[in-house]
Structures are given as C-alpha cells and as structure tokens.
Write an enzyme that holds these catalytic residues in place. Structure first.
Site, PDB file in Angstrom:
ATOM      1  N   GLY A 275      77.679  44.914  65.936  1.00  0.00           N
ATOM      2  CA  GLY A 275      79.045  44.886  66.438  1.00  0.00           C
ATOM      3  C   GLY A 275      79.316  46.184  67.170  1.00  0.00           C
TER       4      GLY A 275
ATOM      5  N   LYS B   2      80.575  47.887  60.571  1.00  0.00           N
ATOM      6  CA  LYS B   2      79.150  47.766  60.233  1.00  0.00           C
ATOM      7  C   LYS B   2      78.789  48.643  59.034  1.00  0.00           C
ATOM      8  CE  LYS B   2      77.795  49.182  64.273  1.00  0.00           C
ATOM      9  NZ  LYS B   2      79.158  49.472  64.806  1.00  0.00           N
TER      10      LYS B   2
ATOM     11  N   ASP C  35      71.177  52.569  58.461  1.00  0.00           N
ATOM     12  CA  ASP C  35      72.386  52.578  59.293  1.00  0.00           C
ATOM     13  C   ASP C  35      72.059  53.192  60.654  1.00  0.00           C
ATOM     14  OD1 ASP C  35      75.041  51.933  59.786  1.00  0.00           O
ATOM     15  OD2 ASP C  35      75.810  53.863  59.079  1.00  0.00           O
ATOM     16  N   GLU C  36      72.867  52.902  61.667  1.00  0.00           N
ATOM     17  CA  GLU C  36      72.688  53.440  63.036  1.00  0.00           C
ATOM     18  C   GLU C  36      71.272  53.174  63.539  1.00  0.00           C
ATOM     19  OE1 GLU C  36      75.260  54.324  64.587  1.00  0.00           O
ATOM     20  OE2 GLU C  36      76.687  55.268  63.223  1.00  0.00           O
TER      21      GLU C  36
ATOM     22  N   CYS D   3      94.499  45.401  73.810  1.00  0.00           N
ATOM     23  CA  CYS D   3      95.216  44.116  73.786  1.00  0.00           C
ATOM     24  C   CYS D   3      95.304  43.461  72.410  1.00  0.00           C
ATOM     25  CB  CYS D   3      94.579  43.146  74.778  1.00  0.00           C
ATOM     26  SG  CYS D   3      92.995  42.504  74.210  1.00  0.00           S
TER      27      CYS D   3
HETATM   28  P1  ADP Z   1      81.326  50.903  62.350  1.00  0.00           P
HETATM   29  O1  ADP Z   1      80.235  51.319  61.387  1.00  0.00           O
HETATM   30  O2  ADP Z   1      81.108  49.515  62.903  1.00  0.00           O
HETATM   31  O3  ADP Z   1      81.590  51.922  63.437  1.00  0.00           O
HETATM   32  P2  ADP Z   1      83.128  51.536  60.188  1.00  0.00           P
HETATM   33  O4  ADP Z   1      82.685  50.762  58.971  1.00  0.00           O
HETATM   34  O5  ADP Z   1      82.710  52.976  60.246  1.00  0.00           O
HETATM   35  O6  ADP Z   1      82.668  50.761  61.506  1.00  0.00           O
HETATM   36  O7  ADP Z   1      84.717  51.523  60.309  1.00  0.00           O
HETATM   37  C1  ADP Z   1      85.493  50.359  60.189  1.00  0.00           C
HETATM   38  C2  ADP Z   1      86.929  50.803  59.927  1.00  0.00           C
HETATM   39  O8  ADP Z   1      87.423  51.484  61.068  1.00  0.00           O
HETATM   40  C3  ADP Z   1      87.923  49.682  59.732  1.00  0.00           C
HETATM   41  O9  ADP Z   1      87.936  49.217  58.398  1.00  0.00           O
HETATM   42  C4  ADP Z   1      89.242  50.351  60.098  1.00  0.00           C
HETATM   43  O10 ADP Z   1      89.787  50.999  58.959  1.00  0.00           O
HETATM   44  C5  ADP Z   1      88.852  51.443  61.064  1.00  0.00           C
HETATM   45  N1  ADP Z   1      89.255  51.212  62.462  1.00  0.00           N
HETATM   46  C6  ADP Z   1      89.667  52.185  63.329  1.00  0.00           C
HETATM   47  N2  ADP Z   1      89.893  51.684  64.552  1.00  0.00           N
HETATM   48  C7  ADP Z   1      89.636  50.356  64.503  1.00  0.00           C
HETATM   49  C8  ADP Z   1      89.673  49.278  65.465  1.00  0.00           C
HETATM   50  N3  ADP Z   1      90.032  49.474  66.751  1.00  0.00           N
HETATM   51  N4  ADP Z   1      89.319  48.040  65.044  1.00  0.00           N
HETATM   52  C9  ADP Z   1      88.976  47.831  63.760  1.00  0.00           C
HETATM   53  N5  ADP Z   1      88.912  48.803  62.805  1.00  0.00           N
HETATM   54  C10 ADP Z   1      89.231  50.055  63.169  1.00  0.00           C
HETATM   55 ZN    ZN Z   2      91.334  43.767  75.108  1.00  0.00          ZN
END
Ligand code: ADP
Ligand code: ZN
Length: 191
Positions: free
Chosen positions: A15, A21, A88-89, A148
């Site tokens: 994602g 993730k 991760d990553e 949006c």
């Molecule tokens: P990733 O590993 O995919 O970058 P994380 O698990 O670190 O995601 O973070 C997810 C969390 O980020 C969500 O639970 C929410 O609290 C926060 N968050 C901040 N901005 C957004 C956004 N634009 N959409 C969804 N979640 C967001």
């Molecule tokens: Zn959009």
C-alpha cells in the site's frame, strides 16, 4: 501449551505510505507471539526513522526489529528455531530479497513482508511486485487521500511544498521533503 505448528507461506502487505502496513505487520507479529511461535522481525538498516531497532507505525505501535544491510545478512541472522520471519520496508532491499524469502519459506517458515508497492512516481517499487506475484496472500491496504478523502493508493512526494518531478533524485540533500497519501486522481508527478 506447546507452540502451534506454523504453515510455511509467503504473505505480502502493500500500500502507499500511511496505509497501515507497519500496523498490520505489528499486529501479525503480536498474534504469532500469542500463538507461541518463534518470531524474528527485520528492517533495512538504512531506514532509521523511529530509531534503528524498532518497527514503528505512524499510529504509535511498535515492535523490536533487527536492522540488516542486505538480504544475505538477513538470512544469516535467522536462527534455526525461528518459525516466523517478518520484514518491514522490504522495498529497500534489492531483488536478492526475493530468493531469500523463497528460501525461508522452503525451509518451513512463514514469511510476512510489508512494503511500498509503488514509488513516488506511481511505478512498481523494486522487488515488491515480484514478491506479490510469488505470495500465497497479498494484502493491499489504502490510506486516506489528504486532498479528497477517497481511498489513497499513491504516495505523493513534495519538495519545498511542490510535487516532486519524475526525474528528481530519490535521495535529496538539504531540501525540505514530505510525503502524503493521495488517490490516483490527486497524485501529481510533473514530467
Ligand atoms: P505505513 O506503514 O503504511 O506507512 P503506518 O502503519 O505507519 O502506515 O501508519 C498508519 C497510521 O497512519 C494510521 O493508523 C493513521 O493513524 C495514520 N495516518 C496518518 N495520515 C493518514 C492518512 N492520510 N491515511 C490513513 N492513515 C493516516
Ligand atoms: Zn484524492
């Protein structure tokens, strides 16, 4: 209670940034430990946001992780008794992470990888698409588009507040750089 037997398989969580993730990886690691499985968590050592020995979600959750420089180092660090390997990553490893994951599954382990499926340009990111193709299960998460409010599949890169250009270098020194979650429609990559 004896540890549960583990099913050897490859799971991939993908994602955009902020799609959850790391949250999902942390959740699976915690549940595997509740099942008393032997778990090791790895991350690339170049990703040292939040300190180098943890996988942390933007939501605040975290688990301890072992930083490794290469997929070969990762393989060398997997203990004989380890049943579940979480990474991760995973997009920051080279293509050699693909045979490494396959070897771990071949040796009877459950492998859970999380990473970006697309780079800031919206193009497939390194080894992740190949891992998705080989996986038993792929979970594709969406963030929320900050423009949006629709589900966001893309990661918008902004340099000094403006959309990063296609040709901008991946590593920038000295520039103010931020990333946002955006949907396909709101994602911008000027040529
Ligand atoms: P990733 O590993 O995919 O970058 P994380 O698990 O670190 O995601 O973070 C997810 C969390 O980020 C969500 O639970 C929410 O609290 C926060 N968050 C901040 N901005 C957004 C956004 N634009 N959409 C969804 N979640 C967001
Ligand atoms: Zn959009």
């Amino acid at each position: 209670r004896r540890p549960a037997p583990v099913t050897a398989r490859l799971e991939v969580i993908v994602g955009s940034m902020f799609s959850g993730k790391s949250e999902e990886l942390i959740r699976r690691v915690k549940r595997a430990r509740i099942a008393r499985l032997q778990v090791q968590v790895f991350k690339p050592s170049l990703d040292d946001r939040y300190g180098s020995t943890r996988v942390a979600s933007h939501d605040g959750g975290a688990v301890e992780a072992e930083p490794v420089g290469t997929a070969a180092q990762l393989l060398a660090r997997v203990a004989p008794g380890t049943q579940v390997v979480a990474i991760d990553e995973v997009q920051f490893f080279g293509f050699e992470v693909v045979p490494a994951c396959e070897a771990l599954v071949e040796s009877g382990r459950r492998v859970v990888c999380a990473g970006l499926d697309m780079d800031f340009r919206g193009e497939p990111f390194g080894p992740v698409p190949e891992l998705m193709a080989r996986a038993e299960e792929v979970t594709k998460l969406a963030a929320i588009c900050v423009r949006c409010g629709q589900p966001a599949s893309r990661t918008q890169r902004l340099i000094g507040g403006r959309p990063a250009h296609y040709e901008d270098p991946v590593i920038l020194v000295g520039a103010e750089e931020v990333y946002e979650a955006r949907c396909r429609h709101c994602h911008q990559v000027p040529g």
